[in-house]
Design a protein around this motif. Sequence first.
Motif, PDB file in Angstrom:
ATOM      1  N   TYR A  42      12.104  -2.232 -18.622  1.00 55.15           N
ATOM      2  CA  TYR A  42      11.154  -1.102 -18.423  1.00 55.15           C
ATOM      3  C   TYR A  42      10.819  -1.095 -16.890  1.00 55.15           C
ATOM      4  CZ  TYR A  42       7.634   2.424 -18.109  1.00 55.15           C
ATOM      5  OH  TYR A  42       7.112   3.443 -17.722  1.00 55.15           O
ATOM      6  N   LEU A  43      10.340  -2.041 -16.305  1.00 56.61           N
ATOM      7  CA  LEU A  43       9.893  -2.151 -14.903  1.00 56.61           C
ATOM      8  C   LEU A  43      11.097  -1.884 -14.149  1.00 56.61           C
ATOM      9  CD1 LEU A  43       7.860  -2.195 -12.755  1.00 56.61           C
ATOM     10  CD2 LEU A  43       8.161  -4.736 -12.674  1.00 56.61           C
ATOM     11  N   ARG A  44      12.260  -2.561 -14.387  1.00 55.20           N
ATOM     12  CA  ARG A  44      13.398  -2.550 -13.747  1.00 55.20           C
ATOM     13  C   ARG A  44      14.191  -1.109 -13.545  1.00 55.20           C
ATOM     14  NH1 ARG A  44      12.808  -5.876  -9.564  1.00 55.20           N
ATOM     15  NH2 ARG A  44      12.286  -7.771 -10.192  1.00 55.20           N
ATOM     16  N   ASN A  85       4.240   6.296  -6.545  1.00 57.14           N
ATOM     17  CA  ASN A  85       2.764   6.305  -6.423  1.00 57.14           C
ATOM     18  C   ASN A  85       2.227   5.990  -7.792  1.00 57.14           C
ATOM     19  OD1 ASN A  85       0.082   8.720  -5.138  1.00 57.14           O
ATOM     20  ND2 ASN A  85      -0.067   6.571  -5.418  1.00 57.14           N
ATOM     21  N   MET A  86       2.437   6.647  -8.682  1.00 54.93           N
ATOM     22  CA  MET A  86       1.563   6.680 -10.076  1.00 54.93           C
ATOM     23  C   MET A  86       2.229   5.547 -10.985  1.00 54.93           C
ATOM     24  SD  MET A  86      -0.108   9.309  -9.589  1.00 54.93           S
ATOM     25  CE  MET A  86      -0.895   9.495 -11.116  1.00 54.93           C
ATOM     26  N   GLU A  87       3.437   5.409 -11.093  1.00 55.21           N
ATOM     27  CA  GLU A  87       3.730   4.485 -12.156  1.00 55.21           C
ATOM     28  C   GLU A  87       4.449   3.118 -11.509  1.00 55.21           C
ATOM     29  OE1 GLU A  87       4.892   3.259 -16.216  1.00 55.21           O
ATOM     30  OE2 GLU A  87       3.652   4.093 -15.179  1.00 55.21           O
ATOM     31  N   LEU A  88       4.546   3.162 -10.357  1.00 51.51           N
ATOM     32  CA  LEU A  88       4.943   1.742  -9.666  1.00 51.51           C
ATOM     33  C   LEU A  88       3.673   1.327  -8.820  1.00 51.51           C
ATOM     34  CD1 LEU A  88       8.566   2.320  -8.697  1.00 51.51           C
ATOM     35  CD2 LEU A  88       7.668   0.813 -10.516  1.00 51.51           C
ATOM     36  N   GLY A  89       3.312   2.007  -7.653  1.00 51.71           N
ATOM     37  CA  GLY A  89       2.117   1.538  -6.768  1.00 51.71           C
ATOM     38  C   GLY A  89       0.924   1.124  -7.275  1.00 51.71           C
ATOM     39  N   HIS A  90       0.522   2.110  -8.131  1.00 50.26           N
ATOM     40  CA  HIS A  90      -0.848   2.072  -8.865  1.00 50.26           C
ATOM     41  C   HIS A  90      -0.800   0.788  -9.730  1.00 50.26           C
ATOM     42  CE1 HIS A  90      -3.587   2.946 -12.031  1.00 50.26           C
ATOM     43  NE2 HIS A  90      -4.591   3.491 -11.258  1.00 50.26           N
ATOM     44  N   ASN A  91       0.224   0.731 -10.440  1.00 57.82           N
ATOM     45  CA  ASN A  91       0.253  -0.116 -11.501  1.00 57.82           C
ATOM     46  C   ASN A  91       0.540  -1.424 -10.958  1.00 57.82           C
ATOM     47  OD1 ASN A  91      -0.575   1.832 -13.470  1.00 57.82           O
ATOM     48  ND2 ASN A  91       1.414   2.395 -13.946  1.00 57.82           N
ATOM     49  N   VAL A  92       1.498  -1.541 -10.347  1.00 55.84           N
ATOM     50  CA  VAL A  92       1.725  -2.692  -9.700  1.00 55.84           C
ATOM     51  C   VAL A  92       0.689  -3.431  -8.800  1.00 55.84           C
ATOM     52  CG1 VAL A  92       3.227  -4.066  -7.830  1.00 55.84           C
ATOM     53  CG2 VAL A  92       4.226  -2.645  -9.410  1.00 55.84           C
ATOM     54  N   MET A  93      -0.121  -2.793  -8.236  1.00 53.02           N
ATOM     55  CA  MET A  93      -1.328  -3.322  -7.410  1.00 53.02           C
ATOM     56  C   MET A  93      -2.362  -3.489  -8.250  1.00 53.02           C
ATOM     57  SD  MET A  93      -1.077  -1.639  -3.765  1.00 53.02           S
ATOM     58  CE  MET A  93      -1.353   0.296  -4.094  1.00 53.02           C
ATOM     59  N   HIS A  94      -2.403  -2.819  -9.629  1.00 50.01           N
ATOM     60  CA  HIS A  94      -3.521  -3.638 -10.552  1.00 50.01           C
ATOM     61  C   HIS A  94      -3.048  -4.924 -11.293  1.00 50.01           C
ATOM     62  CE1 HIS A  94      -6.796  -0.774 -11.393  1.00 50.01           C
ATOM     63  NE2 HIS A  94      -6.003   0.255 -11.235  1.00 50.01           N
ATOM     64  N   GLY A  95      -2.131  -5.429 -10.579  1.00 51.52           N
ATOM     65  CA  GLY A  95      -1.725  -6.837 -11.183  1.00 51.52           C
ATOM     66  C   GLY A  95      -1.117  -6.819 -12.579  1.00 51.52           C
ATOM     67  N   GLN A  96      -0.536  -5.469 -12.882  1.00 52.56           N
ATOM     68  CA  GLN A  96      -0.096  -5.416 -14.348  1.00 52.56           C
ATOM     69  C   GLN A  96       1.284  -6.226 -14.533  1.00 52.56           C
ATOM     70  OE1 GLN A  96       0.203  -1.160 -15.259  1.00 52.56           O
ATOM     71  NE2 GLN A  96      -1.722  -0.887 -14.901  1.00 52.56           N
ATOM     72  N   TRP A  97       1.946  -6.543 -13.442  1.00 53.33           N
ATOM     73  CA  TRP A  97       3.257  -7.299 -13.270  1.00 53.33           C
ATOM     74  C   TRP A  97       3.210  -8.546 -12.935  1.00 53.33           C
ATOM     75  CZ3 TRP A  97       6.410  -4.823 -16.922  1.00 53.33           C
ATOM     76  CH2 TRP A  97       6.098  -3.444 -17.121  1.00 53.33           C
ATOM     77  N   ASP A  98       1.917  -8.964 -12.523  1.00 56.44           N
ATOM     78  CA  ASP A  98       1.824 -10.293 -11.931  1.00 56.44           C
ATOM     79  C   ASP A  98       2.335 -11.457 -12.806  1.00 56.44           C
ATOM     80  OD1 ASP A  98       0.864  -8.978  -9.781  1.00 56.44           O
ATOM     81  OD2 ASP A  98      -1.140 -10.082  -9.867  1.00 56.44           O
ATOM     82  N   TRP A  99       2.390 -11.211 -14.131  1.00 52.33           N
ATOM     83  CA  TRP A  99       2.854 -12.248 -14.984  1.00 52.33           C
ATOM     84  C   TRP A  99       4.255 -12.645 -15.021  1.00 52.33           C
ATOM     85  CZ3 TRP A  99       6.423 -10.805 -18.431  1.00 52.33           C
ATOM     86  CH2 TRP A  99       6.739  -9.347 -18.672  1.00 52.33           C
ATOM     87  N   MET A 100       5.001 -11.637 -14.295  1.00 53.29           N
ATOM     88  CA  MET A 100       6.466 -11.963 -13.975  1.00 53.29           C
ATOM     89  C   MET A 100       6.628 -12.819 -13.068  1.00 53.29           C
ATOM     90  SD  MET A 100       7.913  -8.184 -14.588  1.00 53.29           S
ATOM     91  CE  MET A 100       9.589  -8.380 -13.633  1.00 53.29           C
ATOM     92  N   ASN A 101       5.688 -13.199 -12.122  1.00 52.76           N
ATOM     93  CA  ASN A 101       5.765 -13.963 -10.931  1.00 52.76           C
ATOM     94  C   ASN A 101       6.834 -13.709  -9.978  1.00 52.76           C
ATOM     95  OD1 ASN A 101       3.515 -15.795 -11.719  1.00 52.76           O
ATOM     96  ND2 ASN A 101       4.897 -16.864 -13.345  1.00 52.76           N
ATOM     97  N   ASN A 313       3.347   0.611 -19.633  1.00 56.46           N
ATOM     98  CA  ASN A 313       4.278   0.900 -20.621  1.00 56.46           C
ATOM     99  C   ASN A 313       3.768   0.465 -21.932  1.00 56.46           C
ATOM    100  OD1 ASN A 313       4.803  -1.837 -19.880  1.00 56.46           O
ATOM    101  ND2 ASN A 313       6.496  -1.628 -21.532  1.00 56.46           N
ATOM    102  N   ARG A 314       2.691  -0.085 -22.088  1.00 49.80           N
ATOM    103  CA  ARG A 314       2.170  -0.609 -23.266  1.00 49.80           C
ATOM    104  C   ARG A 314       0.756   0.207 -23.911  1.00 49.80           C
ATOM    105  NH1 ARG A 314       4.377  -5.625 -24.507  1.00 49.80           N
ATOM    106  NH2 ARG A 314       3.615  -5.418 -26.765  1.00 49.80           N
ATOM    107  N   MET A 315       0.395   1.185 -22.925  1.00 51.41           N
ATOM    108  CA  MET A 315      -0.701   2.002 -23.190  1.00 51.41           C
ATOM    109  C   MET A 315      -0.670   2.807 -24.387  1.00 51.41           C
ATOM    110  SD  MET A 315      -3.228   0.967 -21.172  1.00 51.41           S
ATOM    111  CE  MET A 315      -2.295  -0.625 -21.316  1.00 51.41           C
ATOM    112  N   ALA A 316       0.363   3.584 -24.633  1.00 49.23           N
ATOM    113  CA  ALA A 316       0.649   4.299 -25.932  1.00 49.23           C
ATOM    114  C   ALA A 316       0.431   3.356 -27.067  1.00 49.23           C
ATOM    115  CB  ALA A 316       2.096   4.792 -25.890  1.00 49.23           C
ATOM    116  N   GLU A 317       0.735   2.111 -27.111  1.00 47.02           N
ATOM    117  CA  GLU A 317       0.672   1.348 -28.267  1.00 47.02           C
ATOM    118  C   GLU A 317      -0.723   0.846 -28.467  1.00 47.02           C
ATOM    119  OE1 GLU A 317       1.918  -3.400 -29.261  1.00 47.02           O
ATOM    120  OE2 GLU A 317       2.857  -2.178 -27.824  1.00 47.02           O
ATOM    121  N   VAL A 318      -1.532   0.465 -27.158  1.00 43.91           N
ATOM    122  CA  VAL A 318      -2.838   0.136 -27.247  1.00 43.91           C
ATOM    123  C   VAL A 318      -3.626   1.480 -27.788  1.00 43.91           C
ATOM    124  CG1 VAL A 318      -4.846  -0.432 -25.706  1.00 43.91           C
ATOM    125  CG2 VAL A 318      -2.465  -1.531 -25.444  1.00 43.91           C
ATOM    126  N   ALA A 319      -3.147   2.719 -27.431  1.00 39.36           N
ATOM    127  CA  ALA A 319      -3.949   3.932 -27.670  1.00 39.36           C
ATOM    128  C   ALA A 319      -4.264   4.062 -29.064  1.00 39.36           C
ATOM    129  CB  ALA A 319      -3.515   4.989 -27.168  1.00 39.36           C
TER     130      ALA A 319
END
Length: 409
Positions: A42-44, A85-101, A313-319
Motif C-alpha cells: 500500500y505504501l509503495r 502532504n496528507m497521506e505520506l508526509g503527515h503519516n510518515v512523520m507520525h512514525g506510522q511506517w517506522d516498523w518497516m525500518n 490504511n488500517r484506520m477504516a478497519e479500526v473505525a
Amino acid sequence: MAISDINEYAHLTDADVEALGAELDMLRRQIESSLGEKDRRYLRRTIYAQRGLEVLGRAALFGSHRRPLWLLGAGSLAAAKIIENMELGHNVMHGQWDWMNDPEVHSTTWEWDMVCAAPHWKHSHNYIHHKYTNVLEMDHDVGYRALRVTRDDPWEPRRLFQPVLNIVLAAAFEWGIALHDLELKEVIAGRKPMEQARPEIKLFARKVARQLGKDYVLYPVMTGPNFRRTLTANLTANLVRNLWAYVVIFCGHFPDGTEKFTPETLENETQGQWYLRQMLGSANFDAGPALAFMSGNLCYQIEHHLYPDLPSNRMAEVAVRVRELCEKYDLPYNTGSLPVQYLQTLRTINKLALPDRFLIDTSDDAPETASEHRFDGLPRRGGGLKTALAQVRERRRANRRRRRTTGAS
C-alpha cells in the motif's frame, strides 16, 4: 467552561474507563501484530502514484501555453502535493511506517513538500498536540493561536476580524503551520530565549528558501517561455493543497461536539482517560475510499488520535471496532458528511467572533463549548453520555421554543 472531570462528563466510572482503555490497548496490539506485506505494498503504491502525478504535472507544464495542458499540469501537481502532504508526509512523520525500518519512509528522515520544516511540525504536532489534545493553554492547535473556537478563550475586539482571518489562514495554511512552532510572538515579548529561537528561525528560513526556489524559480525556469504559466500553475497547486489540508484538519478538530478540557484533567490521567479525551476531542467525516485516501485517512480523525502511529490504511478497519466500543459504553461517535462538519466549524468561527452577550447558549452548554455542568438539573434516567446528550438537546429545543413563545407574546 471546559471539561474538568472527564469521567463525570462521560458518565463512566473509573472501572468503566479502565475497561475501555484495556479494550483499546488490545485493539492496538491486534493491528500491530497483523502489519505486513500488504501494508508495505500500500505504501509503495502510494509513493509511486504520488511521484507519477508529479512527473505528469511537471511534463504537462512544458506545454502550458495550451490551456488544457496548463489545467492538466496544475491539477496533477495539486493532487500530488495533497497526497504527499496528507497521506505520506503527515503519516510518515507520525512514525506510522517506522516498523518497516526503511530509511526512505522513516519519521526521522522524511522532509515534506511544504514550507514547514519537519522537526518543527513534529514538535508542535506529534508531541504538543497529540499529547495534550484540546487541553486549554497546553494544546496550541485549539484555534492555532489565531482563531477563537471555544468560549474558554475570552472575547477581544480583534476577534471581530476572525472571519477574514479564517480565510487568510485557509489560503496560507502551510505558512500558518510553518510559523506555529516558532512562537515569534513569544520571542518578541522576550518570553522565549533568542538562543533557542535563532536556530529554529534559521532552519525555517532555509526550508522557505528551498521551497520558494523550487516552486517559483527552478521549475518555472525549466519550462522556458512558459515561465509565467508554470509559476501560476505552481501557485495554484499550492493554494489548492493549502485549502484542502485546512478543510480536512478543521473538520477533524472544530465541529460541534469536539470537547475542550482544563489542565486539571491531566492530573493523574490514566491511559484510559487519555483515550477517552482523544475520543471526545476529535471528529470524523464520512468518506468512501477515494475521499479517505485524498484526506490522508484523516476522515478517521478519532481513530488517528487514538493511534497516531498506526498506519493510516488500517484506520477504516479500526473505525469499525471503535464504533462498536462507543455503542458499548454509550459514547457519541462524532461523524457526519464533510459539508456538515465544515459548516459547523465555520459557524463556530463566525459566531465566536462576536462578544458573548450576543450568544444564546450558555458557556457550559453550547455546541462548541461544554463542561460537565451542562447536565446540571437533568434527571438521571440511566445510560451514558450519548443518552445524556440527547436529554440536553431536548432541553435546549424546549428552551428555544419557550423563548420564541415569550417573544411572540
